[in-house]
Structure formats: C-alpha cells, structure tokens
Design a protein around this motif. Structure first.
Motif, short mmCIF file in Angstrom:
data_model
loop_
_atom_site.label_atom_id
_atom_site.label_comp_id
_atom_site.label_asym_id
_atom_site.label_seq_id
_atom_site.Cartn_x
_atom_site.Cartn_y
_atom_site.Cartn_z
N ARG A 130 0.75 -43.42 6.11
CA ARG A 130 0.39 -42.37 4.93
C ARG A 130 1.89 -42.23 4.04
NH1 ARG A 130 -0.70 -36.26 5.20
NH2 ARG A 130 -2.13 -36.28 3.54
N ASP A 131 3.14 -42.34 4.62
CA ASP A 131 4.08 -42.28 3.75
C ASP A 131 4.14 -43.46 2.87
OD1 ASP A 131 4.67 -39.73 4.58
OD2 ASP A 131 6.36 -40.44 6.03
N ARG A 132 4.29 -44.52 3.44
CA ARG A 132 3.96 -45.73 2.51
C ARG A 132 2.82 -45.95 1.56
NH1 ARG A 132 4.78 -48.74 7.66
NH2 ARG A 132 2.30 -49.49 7.50
N LEU A 133 1.68 -45.30 1.49
CA LEU A 133 0.71 -45.30 0.87
C LEU A 133 1.28 -44.12 -0.23
CD1 LEU A 133 -2.12 -46.05 -0.14
CD2 LEU A 133 -2.95 -44.37 1.43
N GLN A 147 -2.87 -36.47 -8.57
CA GLN A 147 -3.82 -37.38 -8.28
C GLN A 147 -3.40 -37.81 -6.88
OE1 GLN A 147 -2.74 -40.04 -11.58
NE2 GLN A 147 -4.88 -39.85 -12.29
N VAL A 148 -2.27 -38.11 -6.45
CA VAL A 148 -1.71 -38.51 -5.03
C VAL A 148 -2.03 -37.36 -3.94
CG1 VAL A 148 0.17 -38.97 -3.52
CG2 VAL A 148 0.17 -39.82 -6.06
N ALA A 149 -2.01 -35.95 -4.66
CA ALA A 149 -2.51 -34.85 -3.41
C ALA A 149 -3.98 -35.07 -3.38
CB ALA A 149 -2.14 -33.67 -4.00
N GLU A 150 -4.65 -35.03 -4.25
CA GLU A 150 -6.12 -35.22 -4.03
C GLU A 150 -6.69 -36.58 -3.41
OE1 GLU A 150 -7.73 -35.70 -8.11
OE2 GLU A 150 -7.11 -33.40 -8.50
N ALA A 151 -5.92 -37.69 -3.46
CA ALA A 151 -6.21 -38.90 -2.66
C ALA A 151 -5.91 -38.90 -1.22
CB ALA A 151 -5.51 -40.21 -3.26
N PHE A 154 -3.37 -33.80 0.15
CA PHE A 154 -2.35 -32.57 0.28
C PHE A 154 -2.73 -31.58 -0.44
CE2 PHE A 154 0.37 -36.37 0.75
CZ PHE A 154 1.42 -36.01 1.48
N PRO A 155 -2.58 -30.40 0.13
CA PRO A 155 -3.15 -29.12 -0.64
C PRO A 155 -2.71 -28.92 -2.11
CG PRO A 155 -2.14 -28.60 1.35
CD PRO A 155 -1.59 -29.88 1.24
N THR A 156 -1.52 -29.22 -2.38
CA THR A 156 -1.12 -28.96 -3.74
C THR A 156 -0.21 -30.27 -4.07
OG1 THR A 156 0.75 -27.81 -3.29
CG2 THR A 156 -1.20 -26.44 -3.62
N ARG A 163 7.20 -33.84 0.37
CA ARG A 163 7.14 -34.94 1.12
C ARG A 163 7.78 -36.25 0.67
NH1 ARG A 163 7.79 -36.07 6.23
NH2 ARG A 163 7.10 -38.00 6.51
N LEU A 164 7.53 -36.35 -0.66
CA LEU A 164 8.40 -37.34 -1.36
C LEU A 164 9.84 -37.25 -1.16
CD1 LEU A 164 6.59 -38.07 -4.65
CD2 LEU A 164 6.84 -39.77 -2.82
N ASP A 165 10.41 -36.04 -1.52
CA ASP A 165 11.72 -35.78 -1.21
C ASP A 165 12.27 -36.04 0.37
OD1 ASP A 165 14.45 -34.64 -2.19
OD2 ASP A 165 14.03 -32.97 -1.02
#
Length: 185
Positions: A130-133, A147-151, A154-156, A163-165
C-alpha cells in the motif's frame, strides 16, 4: 473461446488470463453451464456458447478491476480508468536497470547511480504494498493528495501527507543504512 477472449482486447497475457478464467468457470459444478444448454429454447449452440464465454470474460474483468461504485454515469469512466491504472500499476514490475543511462556520463557517475538505484529498489521492496502504491500514485502518476486519498481510502488528504512523511523518513533511513550519502538529494 480464444476468439471471444481476444475480441475484448489486451495483450497475450490478458487474453490467456480470460481464457483460463472461462475454462475454470465452465468446469465448475461438473460443467453445469454447458449441461444447461437447451437446444429448442437456446438457439444454435455456437451462438449460445459465444454469449456464455463473453459473459464470463466480463465477469473476469469485473473480478480483476471491480465494479463502478458511483451512480453518476459521467464519473464511471473516470472511476474505471482509475481502477484499471491502480490494478495495472500494482501488477507492473518496472526494472530500474532497463532505463538507459544518458550518453556521455562518466563511468563513476553511472556506477554511483546504479548503486543508488539498487539501494532504492531494495528499500522500496521492503515497504508494504500500500505504501509503494501510494508513492507511485503521488510521485509517479503525479496525483494530488486528495486523489491519492480517494483511491486508497484515506479519510483526508492530510492523512496522505502524514503517511508520506513517515514513509519518506523510513526510506531515507534505509538508504543511509545502505551507505547512500546524502539521502535527502
């Protein structure tokens, strides 16, 4: 069966996946679908069989890519395309060594770049899928955090940034442990 599987497009692997799925589905319950053919009401066997195979191919497509969840028909195409990209990106295996080096670079620069690439590949392989994606969508596909949150559910978008950090800090630490100098660059 192969003709119907080919008619829906895709490469050889996609066609063979459809073909194998159809065979598996036909074989279920002691060939129940084939035994269900009733000549007087069903018409010619070949036409009936092509329809059964075509429906099974669509079932396989839905099995791989899922169904559109939106009720707005204008959004369905975008959702389907996003789902297809997600599935295909997860399944894609890009070999970093296949990328050609720019001409005219010094051998030592090429060696350092290859070592960094190997270290980065190893660090990325250690991440959960999931992190790689998430990294691929954000930096490879250049999708916005929303868009990443929707895909990825993620809630927001702020959850994506957090998570990226965490993931990027983890990658930097892995690269530094592997001996990559200046993992910030």
């Amino acid at each position: 069966m192969l003709r119907v599987a080919r008619s829906l497009g895709g490469g050889h692997d996609a066609v063979m996946d459809r073909y194998a799925f159809v065979l598996d589905q036909l074989r279920q319950d002691d060939w129940r679908r084939l035994r269900g053919y009733d000549r007087p009401g069903a018409g010619e066997f070949t036409l009936w069989f092509m329809l059964v195979v075509r429906r099974l191919c669509f079932d396989q497509h839905r099995h791989v890519y899922g169904r559109a969840r939106t009720t707005d028909p204008t959004d369905r195409g975008a959702e389907r395309a996003a789902r297809r990209r997600l599935v295909d990106l997860v399944a894609a295996d890009v070999d970093p060594e296949a990328v050609a080096a720019p001409a005219g670079e010094a051998p030592d620069v090429l060696l350092v770049r290859a070592e960094r690439r190997r270290a980065l590949t190893a660090a990325l392989d250690a991440l959960p899928p999931r992190d790689r994606l998430m990294l691929r969508l954000r930096f490879g596909e250049e999708l916005s955090a929303r868009q990443v949150a929707e895909a990825l559910g993620f809630p927001t978008p702020f959850h994506v940034y957090r998570r990226l950090d965490v993931v990027l800090r983890s990658l930097r630490a892995s690269l530094e442990r592997a001996g990559v100098e200046d993992a910030q660059a």
